[in-house]
Enzyme design. Sequence first.
Site, PDB file in Angstrom:
ATOM      1  N   GLU A  38      36.513  34.541  37.419  1.00 55.83           N
ATOM      2  CA  GLU A  38      37.469  35.135  38.351  1.00 55.83           C
ATOM      3  C   GLU A  38      37.161  36.618  38.516  1.00 55.83           C
ATOM      4  O   GLU A  38      37.045  37.349  37.529  1.00 55.83           O
ATOM      5  CB  GLU A  38      38.898  34.959  37.833  1.00 55.83           C
ATOM      6  CG  GLU A  38      39.964  35.573  38.726  1.00 55.83           C
ATOM      7  CD  GLU A  38      41.342  35.502  38.104  1.00 55.83           C
ATOM      8  OE1 GLU A  38      42.065  34.537  38.390  1.00 55.83           O
ATOM      9  OE2 GLU A  38      41.681  36.406  37.304  1.00 55.83           O
ATOM     10  N   ASP A  89      39.663  36.375  43.781  1.00 53.29           N
ATOM     11  CA  ASP A  89      41.117  36.420  43.634  1.00 53.29           C
ATOM     12  C   ASP A  89      41.741  37.523  44.472  1.00 53.29           C
ATOM     13  O   ASP A  89      41.345  38.695  44.391  1.00 53.29           O
ATOM     14  CB  ASP A  89      41.471  36.619  42.160  1.00 53.29           C
ATOM     15  CG  ASP A  89      42.954  36.435  41.893  1.00 53.29           C
ATOM     16  OD1 ASP A  89      43.543  35.495  42.454  1.00 53.29           O
ATOM     17  OD2 ASP A  89      43.516  37.234  41.128  1.00 53.29           O
TER      18      ASP A  89
END
Length: 300
Positions: free
Chosen positions: A212, A233
């Site tokens: 991420e 993200d």
Amino acid sequence: MSINNSMSTVITTDVQPLADVMLEPLVRATLLEDLGRAGDLTSNLIIPAEDRADLHLVAREPGVLAGLDLARLAFRLMDDGIVFQPLLRDGARLKPGDVIAAVQGPARAILSAERTALNFLGHLSGVASATARIADVIRPYGTRVTCTRKTLPGLRMVQKYAVRVGGGSNHRYGLDDAILIKDNHIAVAGSVKAAVERARQGAGHMVAIELEVDTLDQLQEGLDAGATVILLDNMAPDMLREAVNIVDGRAVTEASGRVTLESAAAIAQAGVDYIAVGAITHSVAVLDIGLDVAIGEGGV
């Protein structure tokens, strides 16, 4: 029994149904929760033991059907004398008034299992419907919607099944089937590079490593370290587009971060492979499905 559903409005799915042996413990536990210590006092006191019922499961609003096997098992486990006749399959695009299944047999048992059957059917159809709405919007761009681990406790297996029925893809089932390095892992490890390299050293060759990131610098560092999936993200569409260009096919790309039906198309247009949406499992509305006395038939 003859029931005329308009098959021109029905779209079925090729998603493999879950085996009864996987579903029975969940359905049995739910029935036991409802029956408590004394059983169904209302039905047992009001309905004579010999009475039979002829009822239909009916859609009351548009949506995508999911959870039919759980409804079937709820009635069967309550009384194996109940005949459950499905008239549609999971994946059917429902319209109000569509008859989903016919349920015939001992009236007491049918009424005792009704709420368990409808709870599963309504919730999972809600998951499938929410998934389908997003899947339909992003399909022209070659992007797929995927779920997350933000599932209701005890329902992950069946919620993920409903996501597939709705045209979505499944993310990892748990902590043990893939590696997802998030911001807190990076903070503890000290850097993106350190976190990814440690994961690569310990993971087997069959285990995917997803990273991420929320900056392009992190993205580049993760690619250099060998991450195989990149979770982008909370990035705006322009930044997502730049990130996809940087990846240039070297990893699978996935966007996440408060995705809505309204924002999904713009995210898909940026070129990501997947869009992760937690709301399709943790915040969906139940699809309104009822159990009604069959019109023109005898019943309770």
